[in-house]
Motif scaffolding. Structure first.
Motif, mmCIF file in Angstrom:
data_model
loop_
_atom_site.group_PDB
_atom_site.id
_atom_site.type_symbol
_atom_site.label_atom_id
_atom_site.label_comp_id
_atom_site.label_asym_id
_atom_site.label_seq_id
_atom_site.Cartn_x
_atom_site.Cartn_y
_atom_site.Cartn_z
ATOM 1 N N ALA A 75 16.375 -6.012 -39.819
ATOM 2 C CA ALA A 75 16.347 -7.380 -40.321
ATOM 3 C C ALA A 75 15.768 -8.338 -39.292
ATOM 4 N N LYS A 76 16.047 -8.086 -38.019
ATOM 5 C CA LYS A 76 15.543 -8.930 -36.944
ATOM 6 C C LYS A 76 14.272 -8.380 -36.309
ATOM 7 N N ASN A 77 13.846 -7.178 -36.739
ATOM 8 C CA ASN A 77 12.666 -6.525 -36.178
ATOM 9 C C ASN A 77 12.760 -6.436 -34.655
ATOM 10 N N THR A 78 13.927 -5.998 -34.192
ATOM 11 C CA THR A 78 14.236 -5.985 -32.771
ATOM 12 C C THR A 78 14.824 -4.638 -32.355
ATOM 13 N N LEU A 79 14.418 -4.162 -31.195
ATOM 14 C CA LEU A 79 14.911 -2.932 -30.592
ATOM 15 C C LEU A 79 15.840 -3.280 -29.437
ATOM 16 N N TYR A 80 16.872 -2.460 -29.233
ATOM 17 C CA TYR A 80 17.832 -2.685 -28.162
ATOM 18 C C TYR A 80 18.029 -1.419 -27.335
ATOM 19 N N LEU A 81 18.434 -1.616 -26.096
ATOM 20 C CA LEU A 81 18.885 -0.522 -25.249
ATOM 21 C C LEU A 81 20.148 -0.972 -24.530
ATOM 22 N N GLN A 82 21.284 -0.404 -24.930
ATOM 23 C CA GLN A 82 22.546 -0.666 -24.246
ATOM 24 C C GLN A 82 22.665 0.308 -23.087
ATOM 25 N N MET A 83 22.802 -0.211 -21.880
ATOM 26 C CA MET A 83 22.850 0.601 -20.675
ATOM 27 C C MET A 83 24.208 0.419 -20.019
#
Length: 123
Positions: A75-83
């Motif tokens: 929906a936000k066209n966003t990628l995440y990386l939780q580190m």
């Protein structure tokens, strides 16, 4: 305009956590394999994690398994990386990249790249 813009990098102590974000404009992320790469000073760029374009399955480098989690918000066209549980050897510039209709994220075959965000893990 086609762009990938990373954010969320910074200085953190060993054992700490950061969440990186990659905002995409000009294309739809779910048509692409999309993932994270990193490059430490004096070293070659390496793959960190990837989401496949085919079934949204995820993959991780052995060095980050159990500590990092990749995710995508369509929906936000966003990628995440939780580190989590960060180590000094995680220090690097982190890049997001996308490859059209790819199953895997391959450094030499990514179509779009962000400019990177610096993560420094130091006590």
């Amino acid at each position: 305009q086609v762009q990938l813009v990373e954010s969320g990098g910074g200085l953190v102590q060993p054992g700490g956590s950061l969440r990186l974000s990659c905002a995409a404009t000009g294309f739809t992320l779910d048509d692409y394999a999309i993932g994270w790469f990193r490059q430490a000073p004096g070293k070659e760029r390496e793959g960190v994690s990837c989401i496949s374009s085919s079934d949204a399955s995820t993959s991780y480098a052995d060095s980050v398994k159990g500590r990092f989690t990749i995710s995508r918000d369509n929906a936000k066209n966003t990628l995440y990386l939780q580190m989590n549980s960060l180590k000094p050897e995680d220090t690097a510039v982190y890049y997001c990249a996308a490859s059209y209709l790819a199953i895997h994220c391959q450094d030499y075959n990514m179509h779009y790249w962000g400019k990177g965000t610096l993560v420094t893990v130091s006590s």
